[in-house]
Design a protein around this motif. Structure first.
Motif, PDB file in Angstrom:
ATOM      1  N   ASP A 113       0.781  -1.078  -0.275  1.00 39.58           N
ATOM      2  CA  ASP A 113       0.165   0.100   0.177  1.00 39.58           C
ATOM      3  C   ASP A 113       1.283   1.457   0.085  1.00 39.58           C
ATOM      4  OD1 ASP A 113      -2.007   1.740   0.346  1.00 39.58           O
ATOM      5  OD2 ASP A 113      -3.064   0.536   1.342  1.00 39.58           O
ATOM      6  N   ASP A 114       0.517   1.998  -1.012  1.00 40.96           N
ATOM      7  CA  ASP A 114       1.309   3.376  -1.196  1.00 40.96           C
ATOM      8  C   ASP A 114       1.238   3.984  -0.055  1.00 40.96           C
ATOM      9  OD1 ASP A 114      -0.307   5.996  -2.988  1.00 40.96           O
ATOM     10  OD2 ASP A 114      -0.753   3.609  -2.208  1.00 40.96           O
ATOM     11  N   SER A 115      -0.007   4.141   1.150  1.00 41.70           N
ATOM     12  CA  SER A 115       0.318   5.179   1.965  1.00 41.70           C
ATOM     13  C   SER A 115       0.233   4.477   3.504  1.00 41.70           C
ATOM     14  CB  SER A 115      -1.834   5.639   2.408  1.00 41.70           C
ATOM     15  OG  SER A 115      -2.332   5.024   3.631  1.00 41.70           O
ATOM     16  N   LEU A 116       1.035   5.466   4.172  1.00 38.65           N
ATOM     17  CA  LEU A 116       1.641   4.702   5.599  1.00 38.65           C
ATOM     18  C   LEU A 116       1.065   4.194   6.904  1.00 38.65           C
ATOM     19  CD1 LEU A 116       4.117   3.909   7.213  1.00 38.65           C
ATOM     20  CD2 LEU A 116       4.526   6.821   7.648  1.00 38.65           C
ATOM     21  N   ILE A 117       0.326   5.329   6.664  1.00 37.07           N
ATOM     22  CA  ILE A 117      -1.125   4.862   7.631  1.00 37.07           C
ATOM     23  C   ILE A 117      -1.801   3.951   7.485  1.00 37.07           C
ATOM     24  CG2 ILE A 117      -3.843   5.945   8.072  1.00 37.07           C
ATOM     25  CD1 ILE A 117      -2.275   8.858   8.424  1.00 37.07           C
ATOM     26  N   GLY A 154      -2.438  -2.490  -7.817  1.00 37.93           N
ATOM     27  CA  GLY A 154      -2.848  -3.212  -7.529  1.00 37.93           C
ATOM     28  C   GLY A 154      -3.435  -4.710  -8.535  1.00 37.93           C
ATOM     29  N   TYR A 155      -4.229  -4.484  -9.157  1.00 40.81           N
ATOM     30  CA  TYR A 155      -4.842  -4.827 -10.475  1.00 40.81           C
ATOM     31  C   TYR A 155      -3.165  -5.628 -11.410  1.00 40.81           C
ATOM     32  CZ  TYR A 155      -6.896  -6.809 -14.036  1.00 40.81           C
ATOM     33  OH  TYR A 155      -7.581  -7.946 -15.222  1.00 40.81           O
ATOM     34  N   ASP A 156      -2.438  -4.304 -11.536  1.00 44.25           N
ATOM     35  CA  ASP A 156      -1.266  -4.656 -12.209  1.00 44.25           C
ATOM     36  C   ASP A 156      -0.491  -6.102 -11.736  1.00 44.25           C
ATOM     37  OD1 ASP A 156      -0.451  -1.229 -12.784  1.00 44.25           O
ATOM     38  OD2 ASP A 156      -1.841  -3.519 -14.239  1.00 44.25           O
ATOM     39  N   LEU A 157      -0.544  -6.140 -10.375  1.00 46.06           N
ATOM     40  CA  LEU A 157       0.403  -6.580  -9.482  1.00 46.06           C
ATOM     41  C   LEU A 157       0.023  -8.064  -8.900  1.00 46.06           C
ATOM     42  CD1 LEU A 157       3.076  -7.156  -7.294  1.00 46.06           C
ATOM     43  CD2 LEU A 157       1.095  -6.679  -5.520  1.00 46.06           C
ATOM     44  N   LEU A 158      -1.881  -8.073  -9.823  1.00 42.84           N
ATOM     45  CA  LEU A 158      -2.188  -9.259  -9.297  1.00 42.84           C
ATOM     46  C   LEU A 158      -2.308 -10.090 -10.804  1.00 42.84           C
ATOM     47  CD1 LEU A 158      -4.954 -11.078  -8.378  1.00 42.84           C
ATOM     48  CD2 LEU A 158      -6.147  -9.303  -9.914  1.00 42.84           C
ATOM     49  N   LYS A 159      -1.996  -9.313 -11.501  1.00 40.63           N
ATOM     50  CA  LYS A 159      -2.095 -10.027 -12.836  1.00 40.63           C
ATOM     51  C   LYS A 159      -0.882 -10.821 -12.993  1.00 40.63           C
ATOM     52  CE  LYS A 159      -4.886 -10.050 -15.860  1.00 40.63           C
ATOM     53  NZ  LYS A 159      -5.684 -11.814 -16.357  1.00 40.63           N
ATOM     54  N   LYS A 160       0.416 -10.694 -12.798  1.00 44.80           N
ATOM     55  CA  LYS A 160       1.521 -10.614 -12.368  1.00 44.80           C
ATOM     56  C   LYS A 160       2.110 -12.248 -11.570  1.00 44.80           C
ATOM     57  CE  LYS A 160       4.033  -7.129 -14.583  1.00 44.80           C
ATOM     58  NZ  LYS A 160       5.147  -7.273 -16.013  1.00 44.80           N
ATOM     59  N   ILE A 161       1.435 -11.624 -10.625  1.00 44.01           N
ATOM     60  CA  ILE A 161       1.532 -12.870  -9.340  1.00 44.01           C
ATOM     61  C   ILE A 161       0.308 -13.940 -10.232  1.00 44.01           C
ATOM     62  CG2 ILE A 161       0.319 -13.659  -7.275  1.00 44.01           C
ATOM     63  CD1 ILE A 161       0.987 -11.281  -6.495  1.00 44.01           C
ATOM     64  N   SER A 215       4.820  -0.121  -2.670  1.00 42.52           N
ATOM     65  CA  SER A 215       4.885  -0.628  -4.137  1.00 42.52           C
ATOM     66  C   SER A 215       4.992  -1.924  -4.914  1.00 42.52           C
ATOM     67  CB  SER A 215       5.812   0.779  -4.498  1.00 42.52           C
ATOM     68  OG  SER A 215       6.688  -0.084  -4.844  1.00 42.52           O
ATOM     69  N   GLY A 216       4.016  -1.769  -5.717  1.00 39.35           N
ATOM     70  CA  GLY A 216       3.712  -2.875  -6.489  1.00 39.35           C
ATOM     71  C   GLY A 216       5.392  -3.478  -6.601  1.00 39.35           C
ATOM     72  N   SER A 217       6.090  -2.681  -7.191  1.00 38.16           N
ATOM     73  CA  SER A 217       7.379  -3.177  -7.579  1.00 38.16           C
ATOM     74  C   SER A 217       8.283  -3.629  -6.603  1.00 38.16           C
ATOM     75  CB  SER A 217       8.410  -1.997  -8.306  1.00 38.16           C
ATOM     76  OG  SER A 217       7.680  -0.677  -8.884  1.00 38.16           O
ATOM     77  N   LYS A 218       8.061  -2.721  -5.391  1.00 45.26           N
ATOM     78  CA  LYS A 218       9.118  -3.254  -4.795  1.00 45.26           C
ATOM     79  C   LYS A 218       7.954  -4.808  -4.000  1.00 45.26           C
ATOM     80  CE  LYS A 218      10.740   0.373  -3.046  1.00 45.26           C
ATOM     81  NZ  LYS A 218      10.180   2.114  -1.613  1.00 45.26           N
ATOM     82  N   ALA A 219       6.629  -4.835  -3.887  1.00 45.24           N
ATOM     83  CA  ALA A 219       6.463  -6.491  -4.191  1.00 45.24           C
ATOM     84  C   ALA A 219       7.324  -6.750  -4.860  1.00 45.24           C
ATOM     85  CB  ALA A 219       4.957  -6.132  -4.063  1.00 45.24           C
ATOM     86  N   LEU A 220       7.019  -7.532  -6.016  1.00 43.78           N
ATOM     87  CA  LEU A 220       7.637  -7.778  -7.208  1.00 43.78           C
ATOM     88  C   LEU A 220       8.934  -8.373  -7.142  1.00 43.78           C
ATOM     89  CD1 LEU A 220       6.040  -6.883 -10.499  1.00 43.78           C
ATOM     90  CD2 LEU A 220       5.449  -8.789  -8.960  1.00 43.78           C
ATOM     91  N   GLN A 221       9.604  -7.392  -6.546  1.00 38.16           N
ATOM     92  CA  GLN A 221      11.641  -7.860  -6.209  1.00 38.16           C
ATOM     93  C   GLN A 221      11.385  -8.719  -4.991  1.00 38.16           C
ATOM     94  OE1 GLN A 221      13.467  -4.092  -4.488  1.00 38.16           O
ATOM     95  NE2 GLN A 221      13.630  -3.866  -7.220  1.00 38.16           N
ATOM     96  N   MET A 251      -2.477   2.450  -6.739  1.00 39.86           N
ATOM     97  CA  MET A 251      -1.202   2.758  -6.302  1.00 39.86           C
ATOM     98  C   MET A 251      -0.946   3.900  -7.068  1.00 39.86           C
ATOM     99  SD  MET A 251       0.207  -0.306  -4.173  1.00 39.86           S
ATOM    100  CE  MET A 251       0.140  -1.302  -5.470  1.00 39.86           C
ATOM    101  N   PRO A 252       0.146   4.973  -7.319  1.00 45.47           N
ATOM    102  CA  PRO A 252       0.871   4.931  -8.458  1.00 45.47           C
ATOM    103  C   PRO A 252       1.985   4.330  -9.205  1.00 45.47           C
ATOM    104  CG  PRO A 252       2.118   5.807  -6.125  1.00 45.47           C
ATOM    105  CD  PRO A 252       0.827   5.281  -6.154  1.00 45.47           C
ATOM    106  N   GLY A 253       1.981   4.279  -9.835  1.00 44.12           N
ATOM    107  CA  GLY A 253       3.126   3.570 -10.959  1.00 44.12           C
ATOM    108  C   GLY A 253       2.375   1.953 -11.111  1.00 44.12           C
ATOM    109  N   MET A 254       2.587   0.762 -10.498  1.00 41.80           N
ATOM    110  CA  MET A 254       1.910  -0.503 -10.859  1.00 41.80           C
ATOM    111  C   MET A 254       0.722  -0.655  -9.575  1.00 41.80           C
ATOM    112  SD  MET A 254       3.418  -3.852  -9.789  1.00 41.80           S
ATOM    113  CE  MET A 254       4.955  -3.735 -11.161  1.00 41.80           C
TER     114      MET A 254
END
Lengths: 165, 181
Positions: free
Chosen positions: B16-20, B85-92, B42-48, B80-83
């Motif tokens: 999540d891009d929101s710290l809270i 959550g949907y993009d991340l989902l598809k990658k996974i 971010s999604g990129s960090k998640a992928l990493q 989220m900016p950049g990737m």
């Protein structure tokens, strides 16, 4: 209708209040915030998430929220002041603030953000200027009460640890 | 591959891009079950973390990556900016090695087409923000057996007023219904 407790509390900083009285003050303050619409049920979720293993959780979240909100309000003030307003950028910040206020249960701030986004959508600069002031009004009201709340909580927790020593 | 001597703890990756919101979801998860939680913004960090490169073909084998961690559940924000959550989902879900990891999506906007899109994309659950403790029960199917503590904890909170010294606020009377003028 300012709750009695916050006036009474701050006028006698050195008189030792009993633990029970402190708790009652805190309870009354939080209840009044729910009644006045400053807080909604989501704040209850935060309260429920605080326990012995995470005793500072609510304070931590409140502090994060306030830091974040003030950062956003500063940015918004600059952006809305421009001759030509970048409404997309403004909306992005308001969206962030709406999200965090929703997550912590800051109801009035959240509602003011929703209104604000309407004006962004309409590319209405005057509307945005007004809306920003409304958001600030609700935010600073809330922050003052949060400050009192956290002071009370600190005093309660200090009292407890003194008792234990 | 060496087998771990002790059972690895259930591991949730929260994005999540929101710290809270990261703080909140972490606390919600830890309160509801005994799991390890890693949060990224971010999604990129998640992928990493998952050992997947952003530009990688979904069908190519995942190269051995010392940064890769074992993840049993992914909880991600949609917007989220950049990737997203949907993009991340598809990658996974498009990765042969990761597609079985359950993915849960959270969103602040209640857009039915978005919900459908995510569920059709393979998301196991879709949560509307703000997330509540009661939402955690919907994760039960994806958590290891016997790990869901929330219900036991909630019922003990209802009865237990003696531990007040550690509580933030006294529970209001009639605590389940909000006091609204």
């Amino acid at each position: 209708m300012l709750p009695l407790c916050s006036r009474v509390l701050l006028s006698h900083p050195f008189s030792p209040m009993s633990l029970m009285a402190l708790r009652e003050q805190l309870n009354m303050l939080v209840n009044s915030m729910y009644i006045e619409g400053l807080l909604d049920q989501q704040f209850q979720q935060l309260q429920m998430l605080q326990d012995a293993s995470s005793p500072g959780f609510v304070a931590e979240v409140i502090n994060l929220f306030c830091e974040d909100a003030e950062r956003i309000l500063t940015e918004l003030t600059k952006l809305v002041d421009q001759a030509v307003v970048d409404f997309q950028k403004v909306d992005a910040y308001v969206h962030q603030l709406k999200g965090s206020s929703s997550s912590v249960g800051a109801q009035n701030v959240k509602l003011a953000c929703i209104q604000f986004r309407q004006f962004c959508e309409e590319n209405n600069k005057d509307g945005c200027l007004n809306a920003l002031n409304v958001v600030k009004h609700h935010y600073y009201l809330l922050r003052n009460k949060f400050d009192t709340m956290l002071q009370l909580e600190q005093r309660i927790q200090a009292y407890d640890s003194k008792q234990q020593n | 591959m060496a087998v771990a001597a002790e059972e690895a703890q259930f591991h949730v990756l929260a994005v999540d891009d929101s710290l809270i919101d990261r703080k909140l979801i972490e606390r919600l998860l830890k309160t509801s079950s005994s799991c390890q939680v890693t949060t990224v913004d971010s999604g990129s960090k998640a992928l990493q973390m998952l050992g997947l490169r952003e530009d990688e073909e979904s069908t190519s084998p995942v190269p051995a990556d010392k940064n890769k961690i074992e993840v049993n559940l992914v909880v991600t924000d949609y917007c989220m900016p950049g990737m997203t959550g949907y993009d991340l989902l598809k990658k996974i879900k498009g990765s042969s090695s990761l597609k079985n990891i359950p993915v849960v999506i959270m969103s602040s906007e209640n857009v039915p087409s978005r919900t459908t899109r995510c569920l059709e994309g393979g998301a196991e659950e879709f949560f509307l923000k703000p997330i509540k403790l009661s939402d955690m029960t919907r994760l039960t199917p994806y958590l290891p057996k016997g790990k869901l503590k929330e219900q036991q904890r909630e019922s003990s909170n209802d009865n237990n007023y003696s531990n007040q010294s550690k509580d933030f606020c006294l529970r209001r009377q009639g605590q389940d219904s909000p006091v609204i003028a």
